[in-house]
Design a protein around this motif. Structure first.
Motif, PDB file in Angstrom:
ATOM      1  N   UNK A 162       0.846  -1.198   0.000  1.00 19.63           N
ATOM      2  CA  UNK A 162       0.000   0.000   0.000  1.00 19.63           C
ATOM      3  C   UNK A 162       0.880   1.247   0.000  1.00 19.63           C
ATOM      4  N   UNK A 163       1.959   1.216   0.772  1.00 22.23           N
ATOM      5  CA  UNK A 163       2.873   2.355   0.817  1.00 22.23           C
ATOM      6  C   UNK A 163       3.470   2.677  -0.539  1.00 22.23           C
ATOM      7  N   UNK A 164       3.841   1.635  -1.295  1.00 23.14           N
ATOM      8  CA  UNK A 164       4.401   1.855  -2.632  1.00 23.14           C
ATOM      9  C   UNK A 164       3.356   2.412  -3.595  1.00 23.14           C
ATOM     10  N   UNK A 165       2.095   2.025  -3.407  1.00 22.24           N
ATOM     11  CA  UNK A 165       1.035   2.462  -4.311  1.00 22.24           C
ATOM     12  C   UNK A 165       0.501   3.844  -3.961  1.00 22.24           C
ATOM     13  N   UNK A 166       0.687   4.258  -2.713  1.00 25.49           N
ATOM     14  CA  UNK A 166       0.109   5.527  -2.266  1.00 25.49           C
ATOM     15  C   UNK A 166       0.572   6.681  -3.160  1.00 25.49           C
ATOM     16  N   UNK A 167      -0.384   7.466  -3.633  1.00 26.27           N
ATOM     17  CA  UNK A 167      -0.084   8.636  -4.438  1.00 26.27           C
ATOM     18  C   UNK A 167       0.190   8.343  -5.902  1.00 26.27           C
ATOM     19  N   UNK A 168      -0.072   7.124  -6.355  1.00 23.68           N
ATOM     20  CA  UNK A 168       0.241   6.799  -7.748  1.00 23.68           C
ATOM     21  C   UNK A 168      -0.973   6.806  -8.673  1.00 23.68           C
ATOM     22  N   UNK A 169      -2.147   7.037  -8.131  1.00 21.61           N
ATOM     23  CA  UNK A 169      -3.347   7.054  -8.979  1.00 21.61           C
ATOM     24  C   UNK A 169      -3.263   8.200  -9.979  1.00 21.61           C
ATOM     25  N   UNK A 170      -3.697   7.958 -11.195  1.00 18.30           N
ATOM     26  CA  UNK A 170      -3.577   8.985 -12.235  1.00 18.30           C
ATOM     27  C   UNK A 170      -4.913   9.345 -12.871  1.00 18.30           C
ATOM     28  N   UNK A 171      -6.019   8.902 -12.278  1.00 21.04           N
ATOM     29  CA  UNK A 171      -7.318   9.138 -12.899  1.00 21.04           C
ATOM     30  C   UNK A 171      -7.751  10.592 -12.796  1.00 21.04           C
ATOM     31  N   UNK A 172      -7.264  11.312 -11.810  1.00 23.98           N
ATOM     32  CA  UNK A 172      -7.680  12.693 -11.626  1.00 23.98           C
ATOM     33  C   UNK A 172      -9.048  12.829 -10.982  1.00 23.98           C
ATOM     34  N   UNK A 173      -9.659  11.711 -10.591  1.00 22.19           N
ATOM     35  CA  UNK A 173     -10.974  11.745  -9.961  1.00 22.19           C
ATOM     36  C   UNK A 173     -10.832  11.999  -8.467  1.00 22.19           C
ATOM     37  N   UNK A 174     -11.841  12.650  -7.896  1.00 23.27           N
ATOM     38  CA  UNK A 174     -11.870  12.828  -6.447  1.00 23.27           C
ATOM     39  C   UNK A 174     -12.355  11.542  -5.805  1.00 23.27           C
ATOM     40  N   UNK A 175     -12.167  11.429  -4.514  1.00 18.29           N
ATOM     41  CA  UNK A 175     -12.647  10.253  -3.789  1.00 18.29           C
ATOM     42  C   UNK A 175     -14.152  10.101  -3.951  1.00 18.29           C
ATOM     43  N   UNK A 176     -14.878  11.204  -3.870  1.00 15.52           N
ATOM     44  CA  UNK A 176     -16.343  11.140  -4.021  1.00 15.52           C
ATOM     45  C   UNK A 176     -16.730  10.625  -5.411  1.00 15.52           C
ATOM     46  N   UNK A 177     -16.020  11.046  -6.443  1.00 19.85           N
ATOM     47  CA  UNK A 177     -16.321  10.588  -7.790  1.00 19.85           C
ATOM     48  C   UNK A 177     -16.040   9.080  -7.931  1.00 19.85           C
ATOM     49  N   UNK A 178     -14.950   8.633  -7.357  1.00 24.38           N
ATOM     50  CA  UNK A 178     -14.622   7.198  -7.403  1.00 24.38           C
ATOM     51  C   UNK A 178     -15.666   6.399  -6.653  1.00 24.38           C
ATOM     52  N   UNK A 179     -16.098   6.880  -5.486  1.00 21.94           N
ATOM     53  CA  UNK A 179     -17.123   6.170  -4.711  1.00 21.94           C
ATOM     54  C   UNK A 179     -18.436   6.084  -5.493  1.00 21.94           C
ATOM     55  N   UNK A 180     -18.797   7.162  -6.200  1.00 24.24           N
ATOM     56  CA  UNK A 180     -20.008   7.133  -7.022  1.00 24.24           C
ATOM     57  C   UNK A 180     -19.893   6.075  -8.110  1.00 24.24           C
ATOM     58  N   UNK A 181     -18.717   5.959  -8.716  1.00 23.95           N
ATOM     59  CA  UNK A 181     -18.506   4.957  -9.763  1.00 23.95           C
ATOM     60  C   UNK A 181     -18.646   3.531  -9.216  1.00 23.95           C
ATOM     61  N   UNK A 182     -18.191   3.299  -7.991  1.00 25.23           N
ATOM     62  CA  UNK A 182     -18.265   1.951  -7.423  1.00 25.23           C
ATOM     63  C   UNK A 182     -19.695   1.577  -7.049  1.00 25.23           C
ATOM     64  N   UNK A 183     -20.554   2.559  -6.908  1.00 18.62           N
ATOM     65  CA  UNK A 183     -21.937   2.285  -6.521  1.00 18.62           C
ATOM     66  C   UNK A 183     -22.860   2.157  -7.720  1.00 18.62           C
ATOM     67  N   UNK A 184     -22.385   2.430  -8.893  1.00 20.60           N
ATOM     68  CA  UNK A 184     -23.237   2.365 -10.094  1.00 20.60           C
ATOM     69  C   UNK A 184     -23.313   0.966 -10.627  1.00 20.60           C
TER      70      UNK A 184
END
Length: 75
Positions: free
Chosen positions: A53-75
């Motif tokens: 997890x430490x190595x992965x932290x900060x590597x996301x490149x989608x540019x989405x906010x946490x709220x946007x990602x959570x909305x996507x997981x609920x669809x």
């Protein structure tokens, strides 16, 4: 409190101590030796999963906010 060592070098940690230290099946423990005294303690949180997890932290490149990602997981 005494326990016998099996032929495989195993010792059962008494339930009272496991409960006090929060040691459960799958827990990792650390051994230490000083002179003729062996100590056992629950290993610090972390390990392989925390390292990944430490190595992965900060590597996301989608540019989405946490709220946007959570909305996507609920669809």
């Amino acid at each position: 409190m005494t326990r016998k060592v099996t032929t495989k070098g195993q010792v059962t940690i008494p339930q009272e101590l496991r409960e006090k230290l929060g040691i459960h099946p799958g827990s990792t423990v650390e051994f230490g030796v000083e002179d003729d005294v062996v100590t056992l303690r629950k290993a610090a949180a972390g390990g392989r999963g925390a390292a990944i997890v430490g190595r992965m932290r900060g590597t996301a490149t989608s540019g989405l906010t946490t709220d946007q990602i959570m909305r996507l997981t609920r669809e």
